[in-house]
Design an enzyme around this catalytic site. Structure first.
Site, PDB file in Angstrom:
ATOM      1  N   LYS A 280       9.530  41.745  11.135  1.00  0.00           N
ATOM      2  CA  LYS A 280      10.266  42.367   9.804  1.00  0.00           C
ATOM      3  C   LYS A 280      11.720  41.889  10.067  1.00  0.00           C
ATOM      4  O   LYS A 280      12.175  41.463  11.049  1.00  0.00           O
ATOM      5  CB  LYS A 280      10.131  43.850  10.239  1.00  0.00           C
ATOM      6  CG  LYS A 280       9.028  44.637   9.867  1.00  0.00           C
ATOM      7  CD  LYS A 280       9.114  46.104  10.179  1.00  0.00           C
ATOM      8  CE  LYS A 280       7.744  46.941  10.002  1.00  0.00           C
ATOM      9  NZ  LYS A 280       7.353  46.745   8.604  1.00  0.00           N
ATOM     10  N   ARG A 354      -3.081  50.362  10.073  1.00  0.00           N
ATOM     11  CA  ARG A 354      -4.713  50.280   9.815  1.00  0.00           C
ATOM     12  C   ARG A 354      -5.595  49.580  10.732  1.00  0.00           C
ATOM     13  O   ARG A 354      -6.636  50.209  10.737  1.00  0.00           O
ATOM     14  CB  ARG A 354      -4.832  49.549   8.307  1.00  0.00           C
ATOM     15  CG  ARG A 354      -4.379  47.962   8.295  1.00  0.00           C
ATOM     16  CD  ARG A 354      -4.488  47.549   6.771  1.00  0.00           C
ATOM     17  NE  ARG A 354      -3.065  48.044   6.283  1.00  0.00           N
ATOM     18  CZ  ARG A 354      -2.693  47.640   5.268  1.00  0.00           C
ATOM     19  NH1 ARG A 354      -3.480  47.004   4.313  1.00  0.00           N
ATOM     20  NH2 ARG A 354      -1.353  47.816   4.639  1.00  0.00           N
TER      21      ARG A 354
HETATM   22  N1  BES Z   1       5.130  50.847   9.327  1.00  0.00           N
HETATM   23  C1  BES Z   1       5.067  49.966   8.338  1.00  0.00           C
HETATM   24  C2  BES Z   1       5.146  50.774   6.920  1.00  0.00           C
HETATM   25  C3  BES Z   1       6.752  51.272   6.564  1.00  0.00           C
HETATM   26  C4  BES Z   1       7.751  50.278   6.393  1.00  0.00           C
HETATM   27  C5  BES Z   1       6.952  52.571   6.687  1.00  0.00           C
HETATM   28  C6  BES Z   1       8.731  50.796   5.890  1.00  0.00           C
HETATM   29  C7  BES Z   1       8.246  52.991   6.173  1.00  0.00           C
HETATM   30  C8  BES Z   1       9.210  51.911   5.845  1.00  0.00           C
HETATM   31  C9  BES Z   1       3.729  49.389   8.194  1.00  0.00           C
HETATM   32  O1  BES Z   1       3.371  48.942   9.503  1.00  0.00           O
HETATM   33  C10 BES Z   1       3.961  48.092   7.524  1.00  0.00           C
HETATM   34  O2  BES Z   1       4.570  47.036   8.127  1.00  0.00           O
HETATM   35  N2  BES Z   1       3.382  48.083   6.265  1.00  0.00           N
HETATM   36  C11 BES Z   1       3.446  46.832   5.666  1.00  0.00           C
HETATM   37  C12 BES Z   1       2.261  46.441   4.868  1.00  0.00           C
HETATM   38  C13 BES Z   1       2.310  45.126   4.357  1.00  0.00           C
HETATM   39  C14 BES Z   1       2.332  44.104   5.375  1.00  0.00           C
HETATM   40  C15 BES Z   1       0.657  44.897   3.643  1.00  0.00           C
HETATM   41  C16 BES Z   1       4.382  47.204   4.410  1.00  0.00           C
HETATM   42  O3  BES Z   1       4.320  48.350   3.777  1.00  0.00           O
HETATM   43  O4  BES Z   1       5.335  46.241   4.087  1.00  0.00           O
HETATM   44 MN    MN Z   2       3.947  47.351  10.324  1.00  0.00          MN
END
Ligand code: BES
Ligand code: MN
Ligand code: ZN
Length: 494
Positions: A280, A354
């Site tokens: 990230k 997931r």
């Molecule tokens: N924990 C995050 C989701 C998230 C991101 C919650 C920002 C709150 C704020 C999750 O693990 C994630 O990174 N999801 C990705 C999925 C994507 C790679 C398909 C997302 O939402 O960007």
């Molecule tokens: Mn994530």
């Protein structure tokens, strides 16, 4: 906070604050009317002068009223009598609570259930929210600081007067409100804790401590070696890049009278989500310590159950792991086999929630649950869709979804259904495995649920995406304690 529900309030109460909830029409009833009469219309004159309008959320703290039960009187506006409903009631309670914690008062007194009934709400509904909000208002996070932050004054007591015939119901609602606030405090503390402290092992120890302190709770912890034996290749793929060992935490709450098949709650417990190799951006990455707020809500709900001790059977499963990039971390392109036997191509290591949840879902099958609810900060896409107001609910069983929607209306812990139509599933097609762990750029909250649905075929399952509701960013950064109120209401309704 102790609750005292009586038909008549005592005349004088030490160090108390009498809350008078009033509508903007200035019509005074009950205690407000008496206090006004005893003070040569001081309250009515406040309305006349325009210094207090009774707007929803408006408050005014006053002192020295002869007819009052305490030394303080707090006026709390409810706005228009006809327009007032649950939302306005909550706004007024929150405003009153904010004002109260700034005073040294230890008791709050109110005859609101008799004098200011809100359209469409029962006395118990009003009580549930008032008690929860007052008990929750004094929360501050101070587990890391040497000098305790300036803490609001926690109320020790809430005294309510009510109609004789409903005193019992009111007491029950008040206890529920206080217990829900305690569960929210547990969830907030876990969410707010630093990610170097709140690790999967920390969560596992907490579950064991909770079980030790109650006969109604037992805990089992699965170690990584157990997960390997069970074939949990998806969960382990997330944990592999971290020095912190993953834990699968199983908490079993059994009320005194055993009841048939259990409800299973599964919490996403990513104690820190860097994204892994699909790393990230660094701005606001600190907030990914909140990626275990689903797990925190399971602990919170368990805490509330231990306080209320209802006749229910609830199993809480927490899939706890840390998502880090290192030499042993999963790569984009890796194919892993889940406990279900289905293979997964990990196209993005940041779609890790997931991966831990799918193995927890398969693990839950053995409990023959009546319903399985997973709770997860799963997608940024959910935040785009519903903001910080509502959690998303998506599932394969409309009855379970409807029960959650009903509980959300009662608890005012909003959730909103998104569809799980077949047409979305094709986004997960993979050339190299049974499925990919991500879909395309569209409908990300739904495709994440589509992924989970493939592991929930034999379950009555609903998924709560709490990515937008579990914590606040900015100056008020911190966990919200949601969706503990929703989960508790759902369990108690059953
Ligand atoms: N924990 C995050 C989701 C998230 C991101 C919650 C920002 C709150 C704020 C999750 O693990 C994630 O990174 N999801 C990705 C999925 C994507 C790679 C398909 C997302 O939402 O960007
Ligand atoms: Mn994530
Ligand atoms: Zn995550």
């Amino acid at each position: 906070m102790d609750i005292n529900v009586t038909a008549r309030l005592p005349k004088t109460i030490e160090n108390a604050c009498q809350i008078l909830f009033v509508f903007d029409d200035g019509k005074l009833k009950g205690a407000a009317r008496k206090i006004d009469a005893a003070s040569e219309n001081a309250l009515k004159n406040l309305f006349k002068s325009g210094d207090f309008k009774g707007n929803c959320g408006e408050t005014l703290l006053l002192h020295g009223f002869a007819g009052a039960s305490g030394d303080r009187v707090l006026l709390a506006g409810l706005g228009e009598r006809q327009a007032a409903g649950l939302t306005q009631w909550i706004t007024a309670c929150q405003a009153a609570a904010k004002c109260l914690v700034e005073t040294p008062a230890t008791t709050a007194v109110s005859d609101c259930l008799v004098a200011s009934p809100v359209h469409g709400l029962s006395a118990s509904d009003q009580t549930l929210h008032l008690a929860k909000i007052l008990a929750d208002a004094a929360y501050v996070f101070s587990l890391h600081t040497l000098v305790k932050k300036k803490q609001g004054k926690a109320l020790r007591q809430l005294m309510l007067s009510g109609d004789k015939s409903s005193l019992e119901d009111i007491s029950v609602a008040a206890s529920q409100g206080v217990a829900v606030a305690a569960g929210m405090a547990t969830a907030k503390n876990l969410g707010n804790l630093a990610p170097n402290i709140c690790t999967p092992s920390y969560l596992a120890n907490l579950a064991e401590e909770m079980a030790q302190s109650s006969d109604l709770l037992t805990t089992t912890i699965l170690e990584e070696s157990d997960m390997e034996s069970l074939g949990m290749g998806a969960l382990l793929a997330v944990s592999n890049g971290s020095r912190q060992p993953a834990k699968l935490i199983v908490m079993n709450y059994q009320g005194k009278k055993r009841k048939g098949s259990p409800i299973v709650l599964i919490g996403k417990g990513i104690t820190f989500d860097t994204g892994g190799i699909s790393i990230k951006p660094s701005a606001t990455m600190d907030e990914m310590k909140f990626d275990m707020c689903g797990a925190a809500s399971v602990f919170g709900a368990m805490q509330t159950l231990l306080e209320l001790q209802p006749d229910a059977n609830v199993i809480g499963i927490v899939a706890a792991a840390e998502n880090m990039p290192d030499g042993n971390a999963a790569r984009p392109g890796d194919v892993v086999t889940s406990m279900s036997g289905q293979s997964i191509e990990i196209l993005n290591t940041d779609a890790e929630g997931r991966l831990v949840l799918c193995d927890a879902l398969t693990y839950a099958e053995q409990f023959k649950p009546s319903a399985v609810i997973d709770i997860a900060t799963l997608t940024g896409a959910c935040v785009v869709a519903l903001g910080d107001v509502a959690s998303a609910v998506i599932g394969n069983n409309q009855q379970t979804i409807d029960a959650l929607l009903t509980a959300s209306r009662k608890s005012a812990d909003h959730c909103w259904q998104l569809p799980l139509w077949e047409e979305y599933q094709q986004q997960l097609d993979s050339n190299f495995a049974d499925m990919a762990n991500i879909g395309g750029s569209k409908a990300g909250a739904i495709t994440a649920a589509c992924f989970l649905s493939r592991f929930a075929k034999s379950l009555n399952w609903a998924h709560l995406d709490i990515a937008g509701t579990a914590w606040k960013s900015g100056a008020d950064k911190g966990a919200t304690g949601r969706p503990v109120p929703l989960l508790v209401q759902y369990i108690l309704n059953k």
